[in-house]
Design an enzyme around this catalytic site. Structure first.
Site, PDB file in Angstrom:
ATOM      1  N   HIS A   8       0.605  -1.734   0.029  1.00  0.00           N
ATOM      2  CA  HIS A   8       0.327   0.253   0.216  1.00  0.00           C
ATOM      3  C   HIS A   8       1.048   1.228   0.181  1.00  0.00           C
ATOM      4  CE1 HIS A   8      -3.435   3.043   1.031  1.00  0.00           C
ATOM      5  NE2 HIS A   8      -2.731   3.052   1.760  1.00  0.00           N
ATOM      6  N   GLN A  27       4.084   1.326  -1.120  1.00  0.00           N
ATOM      7  CA  GLN A  27       4.490   1.447  -2.587  1.00  0.00           C
ATOM      8  C   GLN A  27       3.420   2.048  -3.328  1.00  0.00           C
ATOM      9  OE1 GLN A  27       7.992   1.401  -3.444  1.00  0.00           O
ATOM     10  NE2 GLN A  27       8.405   0.575  -1.384  1.00  0.00           N
ATOM     11  N   HIS A  50       0.880   4.023  -2.920  1.00  0.00           N
ATOM     12  CA  HIS A  50       1.357   5.101  -2.336  1.00  0.00           C
ATOM     13  C   HIS A  50       2.268   6.120  -2.887  1.00  0.00           C
ATOM     14  CE1 HIS A  50      -2.431   7.479  -0.338  1.00  0.00           C
ATOM     15  NE2 HIS A  50      -2.432   6.045   0.943  1.00  0.00           N
TER      16      HIS A  50
END
Length: 105
Positions: free
Chosen positions: A79, A81, A83
């Protein structure tokens, strides 16, 4: 701080700074739409600062992995990465949109 806490802090650095960069990029677009190019430029600069911080977090994990200490992959890390990658893309596009508004105005 134990290893798990350190990794969690690193992952949160990705999430928080990636989110801040995306938010600042969107604010830059909104400012440019109103013709406020000074604010737009400041928001893009803020986004760049957040991306640098996020890259520091990512580099810490890459360095750990490269030194032979595997980094456990978790849903939270994926999650984070995600973002970061979305924030980078959004920042690039925001710069283009701001430039377009300058030319139109």
């Amino acid at each position: 701080m134990n290893e798990n806490d350190a990794q969690m802090q690193t992952i949160m650095g990705l999430i928080v700074n990636g989110g801040n960069a995306k938010s600042d990029s969107m604010e830059a677009i909104h400012a440019a739409k109103k013709g406020d190019f000074e604010t737009a430029a400041a928001k893009l600069a803020d986004a760049d600062k957040s991306l640098i911080e996020a890259h520091h977090s990512q580099t810490a994990m890459l360095t750990q992995e490269a030194s032979g200490d595997p980094v456990p992959v978790s849903l939270l890390m994926v999650h984070g990465q995600d973002h970061l990658m979305n924030a980078i893309t959004f920042r690039d596009l925001a710069g283009e949109v701001v430039d377009m508004y300058k030319k139109i105005g």
